[in-house]
Enzyme design. Structure first.
Site, PDB file in Angstrom:
ATOM      1  CG  LEU A  33      80.938  73.290  11.399  1.00  0.00           C
ATOM      2  CD1 LEU A  33      81.953  72.283  12.138  1.00  0.00           C
ATOM      3  CD2 LEU A  33      81.271  73.208   9.800  1.00  0.00           C
ATOM      4  N   GLY A  36      76.602  72.819   7.467  1.00  0.00           N
ATOM      5  CA  GLY A  36      77.771  72.661   6.665  1.00  0.00           C
ATOM      6  C   GLY A  36      78.665  71.050   7.348  1.00  0.00           C
ATOM      7  CG  PHE A  73      77.959  81.439   0.332  1.00  0.00           C
ATOM      8  CD1 PHE A  73      77.533  81.213  -1.159  1.00  0.00           C
ATOM      9  CD2 PHE A  73      79.324  82.108   0.490  1.00  0.00           C
ATOM     10  CE1 PHE A  73      78.406  81.335  -1.795  1.00  0.00           C
ATOM     11  CE2 PHE A  73      79.961  82.275  -0.640  1.00  0.00           C
ATOM     12  CZ  PHE A  73      79.476  82.115  -1.879  1.00  0.00           C
ATOM     13  CB  ALA A  75      70.501  81.416   4.292  1.00  0.00           C
ATOM     14  CG  PHE A  76      67.869  78.019   8.366  1.00  0.00           C
ATOM     15  CD1 PHE A  76      69.026  76.941   8.372  1.00  0.00           C
ATOM     16  CD2 PHE A  76      67.599  78.474   9.447  1.00  0.00           C
ATOM     17  CE1 PHE A  76      69.769  76.872   9.700  1.00  0.00           C
ATOM     18  CE2 PHE A  76      68.108  78.399  10.697  1.00  0.00           C
ATOM     19  CZ  PHE A  76      69.146  77.253  10.856  1.00  0.00           C
ATOM     20  CE1 TYR A 141      66.269  80.282   0.888  1.00  0.00           C
ATOM     21  CE2 TYR A 141      65.245  80.031  -1.207  1.00  0.00           C
ATOM     22  CZ  TYR A 141      66.592  80.118  -0.164  1.00  0.00           C
ATOM     23  OH  TYR A 141      67.645  80.138  -0.992  1.00  0.00           O
ATOM     24  CE  LYS A 145      68.615  83.190   1.070  1.00  0.00           C
ATOM     25  NZ  LYS A 145      70.024  83.363   1.429  1.00  0.00           N
ATOM     26  CB  ALA A 282      50.544  73.576  -3.522  1.00  0.00           C
TER      27      ALA A 282
HETATM   28  N1  LIG Z   1      71.359  75.645  -3.246  1.00  0.00           N
HETATM   29  C1  LIG Z   1      70.744  76.201  -4.139  1.00  0.00           C
HETATM   30  O1  LIG Z   1      70.231  75.827  -5.340  1.00  0.00           O
HETATM   31  C2  LIG Z   1      70.520  77.689  -3.790  1.00  0.00           C
HETATM   32  C3  LIG Z   1      69.517  78.284  -4.746  1.00  0.00           C
HETATM   33  C4  LIG Z   1      69.398  79.740  -4.469  1.00  0.00           C
HETATM   34  C5  LIG Z   1      70.074  80.515  -3.492  1.00  0.00           C
HETATM   35  N2  LIG Z   1      70.814  79.573  -2.559  1.00  0.00           N
HETATM   36  C6  LIG Z   1      71.482  80.192  -1.369  1.00  0.00           C
HETATM   37  O2  LIG Z   1      72.611  80.085  -1.345  1.00  0.00           O
HETATM   38  C7  LIG Z   1      73.295  80.023  -0.041  1.00  0.00           C
HETATM   39  C8  LIG Z   1      74.070  78.742   0.010  1.00  0.00           C
HETATM   40  O3  LIG Z   1      73.543  77.532  -0.209  1.00  0.00           O
HETATM   41  P1  LIG Z   1      73.859  76.144  -0.116  1.00  0.00           P
HETATM   42  O4  LIG Z   1      73.264  75.146  -0.742  1.00  0.00           O
HETATM   43  O5  LIG Z   1      75.346  76.040   0.108  1.00  0.00           O
HETATM   44  O6  LIG Z   1      73.445  75.867   1.630  1.00  0.00           O
HETATM   45  P2  LIG Z   1      74.241  75.029   2.802  1.00  0.00           P
HETATM   46  O7  LIG Z   1      73.152  74.629   3.718  1.00  0.00           O
HETATM   47  O8  LIG Z   1      75.029  73.934   2.082  1.00  0.00           O
HETATM   48  O9  LIG Z   1      75.310  76.175   3.216  1.00  0.00           O
HETATM   49  C9  LIG Z   1      75.091  77.140   4.164  1.00  0.00           C
HETATM   50  C10 LIG Z   1      76.096  77.053   5.328  1.00  0.00           C
HETATM   51  O10 LIG Z   1      75.935  78.236   6.195  1.00  0.00           O
HETATM   52  C11 LIG Z   1      75.991  77.547   7.472  1.00  0.00           C
HETATM   53  N3  LIG Z   1      75.149  78.587   8.421  1.00  0.00           N
HETATM   54  C12 LIG Z   1      73.871  78.689   8.386  1.00  0.00           C
HETATM   55  N4  LIG Z   1      73.271  79.279   9.125  1.00  0.00           N
HETATM   56  C13 LIG Z   1      74.184  79.837   9.818  1.00  0.00           C
HETATM   57  C14 LIG Z   1      74.732  80.607  11.227  1.00  0.00           C
HETATM   58  N5  LIG Z   1      73.681  81.352  11.712  1.00  0.00           N
HETATM   59  N6  LIG Z   1      75.958  80.988  11.556  1.00  0.00           N
HETATM   60  C15 LIG Z   1      77.017  80.306  10.840  1.00  0.00           C
HETATM   61  N7  LIG Z   1      76.701  79.461   9.964  1.00  0.00           N
HETATM   62  C16 LIG Z   1      75.470  79.278   9.569  1.00  0.00           C
HETATM   63  C17 LIG Z   1      75.514  76.360   7.452  1.00  0.00           C
HETATM   64  O11 LIG Z   1      76.367  75.389   8.460  1.00  0.00           O
HETATM   65  C18 LIG Z   1      76.029  75.774   5.875  1.00  0.00           C
HETATM   66  O12 LIG Z   1      77.263  75.443   6.133  1.00  0.00           O
HETATM   67  C19 LIG Z   1      71.856  80.246   0.921  1.00  0.00           C
HETATM   68  O13 LIG Z   1      72.058  81.383   1.346  1.00  0.00           O
HETATM   69  C20 LIG Z   1      70.937  79.842   0.019  1.00  0.00           C
HETATM   70  O14 LIG Z   1      69.617  80.470   0.409  1.00  0.00           O
HETATM   71  C21 LIG Z   1      71.205  78.278  -2.949  1.00  0.00           C
END
Ligand SMILES: NC(=O)c1ccc[n+]([C@@H]2O[C@H](COP(=O)([O-])OP(=O)(O)OC[C@H]3O[C@@H](n4cnc5c(N)ncnc54)[C@H](O)[C@@H]3O)[C@@H](O)[C@H]2O)c1
Length: 328
Positions: A33, A36, A73, A75-76, A141, A145, A282
Site C-alpha cells: 500500500l 496502492g 505490477f 514497482a516505482f 526507471y 525494467k 529534456a
Molecule cells: N501506468 C503506466 O502508464 C505504466 C506504463 C508502463 C509500465 N508501467 C508499470 O506497470 C506497473 C503498475 O503501474 P501502476 O501505474 O499500476 O502503478 P501503481 O503505483 O498504481 O501500482 C503499483 C503497486 O505496487 C505496490 N508496491 C510497490 N512497491 C511494492 C513493494 N515493495 N511491496 C509491495 N507492494 C509494492 C504499490 O503500493 C502499488 O499498489 C509498474 O510496474 C509500472 O512500472 C506502468
C-alpha cells in the site's frame, strides 16, 4: 488459475484483479500500500499486506497459498524521481523483483507475467516501436525494467521459468463502471492531469513543448486502456511455457498529441481546460507509439478501446465520481 497479483492494489493491478475474477480465475493480492489503495481491493479477494522485500514473508505466502502464476505490477514508476533517487528504484524494481523470482523458483512456481514499459526503448531510432528495435533506456526507471527483462531471459535459459514481459505504452482510462481508476500522488500522467485541471482541482496545466515536429507542435504518445492491458495479461498468462519468454509491446498503435488530449477532455467534460505553454522537457521524444502486431497475431489480442474519446470518457467518469481518488 490461482494468480498472485503483486501490486494488485495499484492502478493497473486492480483492474487486472477484476478481469481475473470475471474470467473465473482466482486472484490473490500482495501489496504494501505504498502507492496502492485499500479502496481498490475487492473484499472477496485474499489480500496479503506487506513488502515484497520481506523474503521470509513472501516464502511463507508461496508455501501456504501455492499460486500457479505470479503477475508482478509492484514497482516505482516516476521517471523524474528515478533520476534523482536511482537507488530507490534499483532496490524496489530490481532487488525486490529478483527476491520475488528467487522465492518463486524455490517454491517451484514457474509462471511469471512482468509489467515492463516502452521506457526500455528510450528514444527509438524509428517508429512505430516494435519488439525488434534496440532497447536503450535513457533513465534509471527504464533501465531497471530492462535489467529485469535481461534477468528473466537468463533465468529462463537455465530454469523452468516461463515468463511474459509486457511493455505498456501510456496506461490510461478506468473501468467503465466508474469504481476503479487512477489515483497516483503525485500524478504525472497526462489524462488525469488534464481532467484535474478541467475539474478545477489544479490551477492549470503546462504543455511542455509546442515546437515539436508534429502536426500541432505538441508531443505524441500512445494511450492504451487499462482494461485492454488487463486482457493482454490474461492471454499471456495462458501461453507461458517452461524455459521460454514472451515479449510484447502494448499500445493502440496510434498516437495522440497533448493538444488532442486536452480537446478530448473538453469535449467529454463540457469544460474548458486552463493551460499554459512551456518549453520542452529534456529527454521527451516528439513521438512514441507502438507496433503491437506481434501480440495481436500471436495471442489474438484486440484492444477494445480504439479512440481517445472512449478512453477519456472512462477516465472522466472515474475522476468526476471520485474527485479525491480513493480518499485514503
Ligand atoms: N501506468 C503506466 O502508464 C505504466 C506504463 C508502463 C509500465 N508501467 C508499470 O506497470 C506497473 C503498475 O503501474 P501502476 O501505474 O499500476 O502503478 P501503481 O503505483 O498504481 O501500482 C503499483 C503497486 O505496487 C505496490 N508496491 C510497490 N512497491 C511494492 C513493494 N515493495 N511491496 C509491495 N507492494 C509494492 C504499490 O503500493 C502499488 O499498489 C509498474 O510496474 C509500472 O512500472 C506502468
Amino acid at each position: 488459475m490461482k494468480v498472485l497479483v503483486v501490486g494488485g492494489a495499484g492502478y493497473i493491478g486492480s483492474h487486472c484483479v477484476r478481469r481475473l475474477l470475471e474470467m473465473g480465475d482466482e486472484p490473490m493480492v500482495m501489496d504494501n500500500l505504498s502507492n496502492g489503495h485499500r479502496g481498490a481491493l475487492n473484499p472477496a479477494v485474499p489480500f496479503f499486506e506487506g513488502d515484497l522485500g520481506d523474503q521470509p514473508w513472501v516464502r511463507e505466502i508461496f508455501a501456504t497459498h501455492r499460486p500457479d502464476v505470479v503477475m508482478h505490477f509492484a514497482a516505482f514508476a516516476y521517471v523524474g524521481e528515478s533520476v534523482e533517487r536511482p537507488m530507490k528504484y534499483y532496490r524496489n524494481n530490481v532487488v525486490n523483483t529478483l527476491l520475488l523470482l528467487e522465492e518463486m523458483l524455490r517454491a517451484g512456481i514457474h509462471r511469471f507475467v512482468f509489467s515492463s514499459t516502452c521506457a526500455t526503448f528510450g528514444v527509438p531510432e524509428s517508429l512505430p516501436i516494435s519488439e525488434d528495435l534496440p532497447q536503450r533506456p535513457i533513465n534509471p526507471y527504464g533501465q531497471t525494467k530492462l535489467d529485469i527483462e535481461n534477468a528473466l531471459r537468463a533465468l529462463a535459459r537455465s530454469t523452468p521459468l516461463g515468463f511474459a514481459s509486457l511493455r505498456y505504452f501510456n496506461a490510461s482510462g478506468a473501468d467503465p463502471r466508474g469504481d476503479l481508476g487512477e489515483d497516483h500522488a503525485p500524478e504525472t500522467h497526462l489524462i488525469p492531469l488534464v481532467i484535474e485541471a478541467a475539474l478545477g482541482r489544479r490551477e492549470g496545466l503546462t504543455i511542455f513543448g509546442t515546437d515539436y515536429p508534429t502536426p500541432d507542435g505538441t508531443a505524441i504518445r500512445d494511450y492504451i486502456h487499462v482494461n485492454d492491458l488487463a486482457d493482454a495479461h490474461l492471454l499471456a498468462m495462458r501461453q507461458l511455457t517452461p524455459g521460454a519468454g514472451l515479449f510484447y509491446n502494448l499500445g493502440t498503435e496510434s498516437g495522440h498529441s497533448v493538444r488532442a488530449v486536452i480537446e478530448s477532455v473538453e469535449r467529454i467534460s463540457g469544460r474548458k481546460v486552463p493551460y499554459t505553454e512551456g518549453p520542452r522537457r529534456a529527454g521527451d521524444p516528439p513521438k512514441l507509439y507502438a507496433d503491437s502486431s506481434r501480440i495481436r497475431e500471436e495471442l489474438g489480442w484486440v484492444p477494445r478501446y480504439r479512440s481517445l474519446d472512449e478512453i477519456v470518457e472512462t477516465a472522466w467518469r472515474w475522476h468526476e465520481g471520485h474527485p479525491h481518488g480513493y480518499g485514503d
